[in-house]
Design an enzyme around this catalytic site. Sequence first.
Site, PDB file in Angstrom:
ATOM      1  N   GLU A 109      21.918  49.076  33.638  1.00 25.23           N
ATOM      2  CA  GLU A 109      21.010  48.126  34.284  1.00 25.23           C
ATOM      3  C   GLU A 109      21.279  46.724  33.743  1.00 25.23           C
ATOM      4  O   GLU A 109      21.914  46.578  32.695  1.00 25.23           O
ATOM      5  CB  GLU A 109      19.553  48.520  33.999  1.00 25.23           C
ATOM      6  CG  GLU A 109      19.216  49.882  34.558  1.00 25.23           C
ATOM      7  CD  GLU A 109      17.735  50.240  34.398  1.00 25.23           C
ATOM      8  OE1 GLU A 109      16.991  49.422  33.814  1.00 25.23           O
ATOM      9  OE2 GLU A 109      17.377  51.325  34.867  1.00 25.23           O
TER      10      GLU A 109
ATOM     11  N   ILE B 122      27.980  49.261  38.857  1.00 23.30           N
ATOM     12  CA  ILE B 122      28.154  50.651  39.273  1.00 23.30           C
ATOM     13  C   ILE B 122      29.374  50.778  40.191  1.00 23.30           C
ATOM     14  O   ILE B 122      29.400  50.198  41.285  1.00 23.30           O
ATOM     15  CB  ILE B 122      26.887  51.170  40.011  1.00 23.30           C
ATOM     16  CG1 ILE B 122      25.626  50.918  39.178  1.00 23.30           C
ATOM     17  CG2 ILE B 122      27.053  52.659  40.366  1.00 23.30           C
ATOM     18  CD1 ILE B 122      25.630  51.511  37.789  1.00 23.30           C
TER      19      ILE B 122
ATOM     20  N   GLU C 262      33.529  60.906  30.328  1.00 27.75           N
ATOM     21  CA  GLU C 262      34.208  59.679  30.747  1.00 27.75           C
ATOM     22  C   GLU C 262      35.168  59.227  29.643  1.00 27.75           C
ATOM     23  O   GLU C 262      36.308  58.858  29.905  1.00 27.75           O
ATOM     24  CB  GLU C 262      33.139  58.616  30.994  1.00 27.75           C
ATOM     25  CG  GLU C 262      33.584  57.486  31.875  1.00 27.75           C
ATOM     26  CD  GLU C 262      32.459  56.465  32.081  1.00 27.75           C
ATOM     27  OE1 GLU C 262      31.376  56.599  31.453  1.00 27.75           O
ATOM     28  OE2 GLU C 262      32.681  55.523  32.848  1.00 27.75           O
TER      29      GLU C 262
ATOM     30  N   ARG D  55      67.815  42.435  34.019  1.00 29.13           N
ATOM     31  CA  ARG D  55      67.661  40.997  33.808  1.00 29.13           C
ATOM     32  C   ARG D  55      68.669  40.492  32.775  1.00 29.13           C
ATOM     33  O   ARG D  55      68.709  41.003  31.650  1.00 29.13           O
ATOM     34  CB  ARG D  55      66.224  40.735  33.332  1.00 29.13           C
ATOM     35  CG  ARG D  55      65.946  39.351  32.846  1.00 29.13           C
ATOM     36  CD  ARG D  55      65.850  38.373  33.988  1.00 29.13           C
ATOM     37  NE  ARG D  55      65.400  37.072  33.506  1.00 29.13           N
ATOM     38  CZ  ARG D  55      65.474  35.967  34.251  1.00 29.13           C
ATOM     39  NH1 ARG D  55      65.953  36.022  35.475  1.00 29.13           N
ATOM     40  NH2 ARG D  55      65.046  34.821  33.765  1.00 29.13           N
TER      41      ARG D  55
END
Lengths: 407, 254
Positions: A148, A178, A269, A295
């Site tokens: 929040e 969120i 998570e 390169r």
Amino acid sequence: MADVTFGWSEQHLMVRQALRQFMEKELKPIVWDLEDGKVLPYEFARKLANTFGLAELVRGMWARRKEKKAAGDREAAAGEIAAFRDPAMSALLVIEMCRYSPGAALAFGASLGLCGQTILSKGTDDQIERFAIPVLTAEKVGCWGLTEPEAGSDAFSMRTTARLDGDYYILNGSKTLITNAPYADTFVVYARMKSPTPDNAAREAIHAFILERGMPGLSTGQPFKKMGMHASPTGEIFLSDVRVPRANLLGGKEKDPSRDQAVGVLMGERTAMPSMCLGIVERLLDECVRYSKERKQFGRPIAEFQLVQQKIANLFVTREIIEMYVHKMIWMQQNGIKSMKEASAAKLYCGRATVEAGLDAVQVFGGAGYIRDAGVEMMVRDAKLFTIGGGTDEIQIGWIARELLKD
Amino acid sequence: MKILVAVKRVPDTTVKLKLKPDGTGVVTDGVNFEVNPFDVIAVEEALRLKEKAGGGEVIVATIGSKDATQQLRHGLAMGADRGILVVNDDDNAIDADVVARTLKAVVAKEQPTLVLVGKQSPDGESNQVPQMLAEHLGWPQATFASKVVVAADKASAEVTREADGGLETLSVRLPAVISADLRLNEPRYASLPGIMKAKAKKIDEFTFESLGVAKAPKVTAVGFFAPPERKAGAVVASVEELVNKLKNEAKVLG
């Protein structure tokens, strides 16, 4: 040189190869459209779920579970859900998606992992059937709302409230940052239960509710313009006297609040983030090896300069350590070991190391790396989320220290 | 409808191969292997023909080391029903003719209605096995297929081939050998449930001896060498100098 494949079975390697081909063909060409918000990641998620049979697996699992439950075998029915969760397969999905678009992986993970798995873990059968299955098959978009405006790291100081009114709970408050909120169909939202009898402690507890887009009083904001993870829409959820049926209380029991469940999701998570980091670092390593050989400066490939070699060797070392963390997290999940200090340490190390690896990769590319077409600067911006989202580095350090020093 | 598909384990087509210093072949240590992409197209076509026929069996077969089991599993994960491995530990010790005669022995065992193979493999690039196999079997052949339609009575097939000037359509009696070209179809990905099921599918192993095939190649590789490196070009100052060089040095102008 082909890499030593450590910790993956022959099946895993086949899955990985199939996923890599799919991502190269389906995800790589849309990376910049996703970055610019011209296409949303959900159509891609649907294609992925259908092509690889994820949707078929989910529906099969649910049909078998219902069959076994109807036959009265509760244990076998529960086993179907457990067998459906394969942390190694989930990790491979995430790793291969992150090679091209960490943002797409984040949107996919927030929908199927955070929202879908939360409902699958704690939901009633009716809730799983109505809400989890459509999200897990990627037909619908899910989001998971804990944070929040005034409750970020201190998540459980949340102000969003739920009050019982007849057959409904009335929800008020707001959520922010969120993932998927701007486009979600299904919302898991946490709120503090307020009741007419405040002496009932359980009723002051944190509960989760399943909300659907279209409920009067539920609205979402425009996607935020973020530092990275542009492919993943992030936003706010506003709740103004939203009437949520009692049947939508996650798990269906007021006596059984969801704070521990939310902590479990946070741990999950943290456990998944090393996989995201691995996909990013593997891609950076491949790109740096390729570019440094192509390169030429001062008449020779820059791969011949020791300062470039050092960065490439470091990228490889980082990849190696992150892969070991990925396997440790998979092992913990497979064995049902829930320990926050390990999950926090993995996330803390991998997040920081991936940001550093990304900056080194940009440096190997030099000026070209500062331009987005090279595809490396995006990885740095995306990786920076891992030091903030799912608990900041500082919060992870706090968890680790608290667990080490308790008693 | 029973369809046999021959698949080959080949080095990843995206990697740069290196020759062994002694010129006896390419370095395979540390190289990733895959199924010959043309063979993947053949597997896909077999699966589609089986689906269209509403039943039957798709068998994937290969000749190679035990590692080639991985390539059979890929075909099984796509949806093939079972696999056949003819064990061979030295790829240089066989030629297209040995492969064709071995496949003939497999065909004799399995009696398929159709043999589907990739038109060629990206390692040897010889484009011989399908033609030789058809000859050994005495079956009709249709090579470089870009479209295959099997007749309802399964007695014949119409095969479209891409020729230089346009399309050619052949009608072949079945059983036949058909080789797949690039545009025949777009192969499916192996799905998660497909990969899981593949593990339980049967792979039968044979040896050349058990199939009664003489491992006697008619062609052997004498040596491998890399093409000479292209030399750097030169910058000329004027058109006159260029014409002069083309006339007198390159001798391409009269």
